[in-house]
Design a protein around this motif. Structure first.
Motif, short mmCIF file in Angstrom:
data_model
loop_
_atom_site.label_atom_id
_atom_site.label_comp_id
_atom_site.label_asym_id
_atom_site.label_seq_id
_atom_site.Cartn_x
_atom_site.Cartn_y
_atom_site.Cartn_z
N MET A 1 -18.68 -37.26 -36.52
CA MET A 1 -19.16 -35.89 -36.36
C MET A 1 -20.68 -35.84 -36.65
SD MET A 1 -18.10 -32.49 -38.45
CE MET A 1 -16.43 -33.07 -38.81
N THR A 2 -21.43 -35.16 -35.79
CA THR A 2 -22.87 -35.10 -36.06
C THR A 2 -23.17 -33.99 -37.07
OG1 THR A 2 -23.07 -33.70 -34.13
CG2 THR A 2 -23.75 -36.01 -33.87
N VAL A 3 -24.07 -34.31 -37.97
CA VAL A 3 -24.48 -33.34 -38.98
C VAL A 3 -25.66 -32.56 -38.39
CG1 VAL A 3 -25.42 -33.15 -41.31
CG2 VAL A 3 -23.71 -34.89 -40.79
N LEU A 4 -25.77 -31.29 -38.72
CA LEU A 4 -26.83 -30.46 -38.13
C LEU A 4 -28.22 -31.06 -38.34
CD1 LEU A 4 -25.67 -26.87 -39.07
CD2 LEU A 4 -25.76 -27.90 -36.79
N SER A 5 -28.58 -31.29 -39.58
CA SER A 5 -29.88 -31.85 -39.92
C SER A 5 -29.70 -32.59 -41.23
CB SER A 5 -30.90 -30.75 -40.16
OG SER A 5 -31.59 -30.43 -39.00
N SER A 6 -30.58 -33.54 -41.52
CA SER A 6 -30.45 -34.23 -42.81
C SER A 6 -30.93 -33.27 -43.90
CB SER A 6 -31.30 -35.49 -42.83
OG SER A 6 -32.63 -35.15 -43.13
N PRO A 7 -30.45 -33.44 -45.15
CA PRO A 7 -30.93 -32.57 -46.22
C PRO A 7 -32.44 -32.61 -46.30
CG PRO A 7 -29.18 -34.01 -47.02
CD PRO A 7 -29.48 -34.44 -45.62
#
Ligand SMILES: Cc1ncc(COP(=O)(O)O)c(C=O)c1O
Length: 458
Positions: free
Chosen positions: A1-7
């Motif tokens: 699953m792709t994460v929206l943006s890195s922290p």
């Protein structure tokens, strides 16, 4: 699953460097045992790359929004330790703001959150369809609130209050509604409270400690000194059947860690019974910090209501509760809840917290006793500077004779990497406060007391 943006990207400009610092900080904390971490308390940790903190001008002034010096807020934490943005290692002696019962991000609780999500526990949902953790936590709170065989048990729980303040206000509303139900709407209700009380930030509970006087009418607040039995008797005698409620915290963590004596609270219980008033214990500070869950359970009485929050979810917000006898169950659905949710995942955290407490009860009590004994010995050793050591177990205070000494000790303790608090800004207050998280062991207790001792030496 792709994460929206890195922290790092979400942190804004410079965020990747902050993230790298945070990760290095956590790695530092995770790869050392307590003894090795204690050796470095107060030091700048060169193993962590420097970070340029996000500035905080967008925060309100009371949270440092107008601060001009460089930020040195929390970079990361684990257990009882945290690292600041300027890379200093600190030992948190007050459990965050008194709520991080098991310290920062306890590995077992972090694993429990992931397990819960996999198992289908939702974060939140409508209060009318509470998920299993909510219903089970309510049962566990009822069990914890009552001695075995209690003939008139506290059998009802208002859960899903976002913070302790909401729960305190809900408890007060119940008391006032019941007062009017039982005595009609002509008499002015009187609420007996302890001087220096703190029952949250809602308006009427703040009125109980002297604020908003101009705005609240038809409610008399009778303020008495804690542990003064004669004054308490006189207060109840004066207001008679107008007494709607009595409020107390078992340890006054907002007033110099004054321990309220069992005999005093037993007297309050009798006076409430005679007057037909509700006895309400605010255990937002004390709850979950001892094997019995609630402090009053070892004090020889049962209140009508107990308010719980803070440690109940070990800082995993939001959740607070009122546990009470069902005759006080007079509020409707929209009268005292927050966002109408029922906080399933926080409730699950509450179950985990109670489970961990039960499995470590003996150790928790022994460590707390050792801490108080060692602080009391310290108070005797430095009797010229200290009045006494007070509080109960992990919730402790060192009362100084002079306010300047308390403030100076606090400043030097924080500079030495010990995060403690001080009550010194009200007349007569001069107490340095601790509230150790439950992971504290004998090594941590001895370290703190020895550091205190070296700070007290002339
Ligand atoms: C004794 C007591 N009651 C009530 C509250 C209010 O709880 P909250 O800050 O979660 O609203 C606090 C908070 O510090 C407290 O110490």
């Amino acid at each position: 699953m792709t994460v929206l943006s890195s922290p790092g990207l979400l942190f804004g400009p410079g965020g990747e460097a902050i993230l790298a610092g945070m990760r290095a900080g956590l790695e530092f904390l995770d790869s050392r045992d307590t003894g090795r971490l204690l050796e470095r308390v107060g030091q700048t940790i060169q193993e962590i790359p420097p970070v340029a903190p996000v500035e905080k001008a967008a925060l309100q002034d009371s949270y440092g929004g107008k601060q001009t010096e460089p930020c040195d807020d929390l970079l990361t934490g684990r257990g009882l330790f945290y690292i600041t943005e300027q890379r200093r290692l600190c030992l948190d002696c007050t459990s965050g703001h008194y709520q991080m019962l098991w310290g920062y991000n306890h590995p077992r609780l972090c694993a429990a959150i992931e397990e819960a999500a996999r198992a289908g526990i939702v974060w939140d949902n409508h209060a009318k369809i509470p998920q299993t953790p909510v219903k089970r936590l309510a049962q566990r709170l009822v069990e914890a609130a009552n001695p075995p065989g209690e003939p008139d048990p506290l059998d009802t729980v208002l859960l899903g209050c976002c913070t302790g303040s909401v729960a305190c206000e809900a408890a007060l509303k119940m008391q006032l509604v019941c007062f009017e139900r039982d005595r009609g709407d002509k008499a002015t209700p009187a609420v007996v409270v302890l001087d220096g009380n703190y029952h949250g930030t809602d308006m009427v509970p703040q009125y109980l400690r002297g604020m908003w006087r101009r705005f609240v009418t038809h409610l008399e607040v009778v303020t008495v000194q804690p542990n003064d039995a004669d004054e308490l008797r006189a207060a109840f005698q004066r207001v008679g059947r107008r007494a709607a409620a009595f409020w107390a915290e078992p340890v006054m963590m907002n007033r110099e860690a004054i321990p309220v004596e069992a005999s005093y609270l037993q007297l309050a219980r009798r006076l409430c019974d005679e007057a037909g008033a509700a006895m309400c214990l605010d255990e937002i500070q004390t709850g979950f910090w001892q094997p019995e869950v609630f402090a009053y359970r070892s004090m020889g009485f049962v209140p009508d209501m107990v308010v719980a929050g803070k440690g109940m979810t070990a800082g995993f917000h939001p959740l607070a509760a009122v546990i009470y006898r069902s005759r006080y169950d007079v509020l409707g659905q929209y009268d005292a809840i927050t966002t109408n949710g029922s906080a399933s995942l926080p409730s699950y955290m509450g179950l985990c917290v109670m489970d961990m407490l039960a499995s470590q009860a003996g150790r928790v009590a022994a460590v707390g006793d050792r801490f108080m004994q060692r602080l009391s010995a310290l108070a005797e050793q430095f009797g010229g500077v200290l009045v006494d050591a007070r509080g109960r177990r992990h919730l402790a205070g060192l009362k100084f004779r002079r306010v300047e000494d308390a403030i100076d000790f606090h400043r030097r303790a924080v500079a030495a990497g010990l995060w403690v608090r001080v009550h010194a800004y009200h007349e007569g207050h001069s107490t340095v406060l601790t509230k150790l998280g439950l992971p504290a062991d004998e090594q941590v207790v001895d370290f703190i007391v020895e550091r205190f001792e070296s700070l007290l030496r002339p």
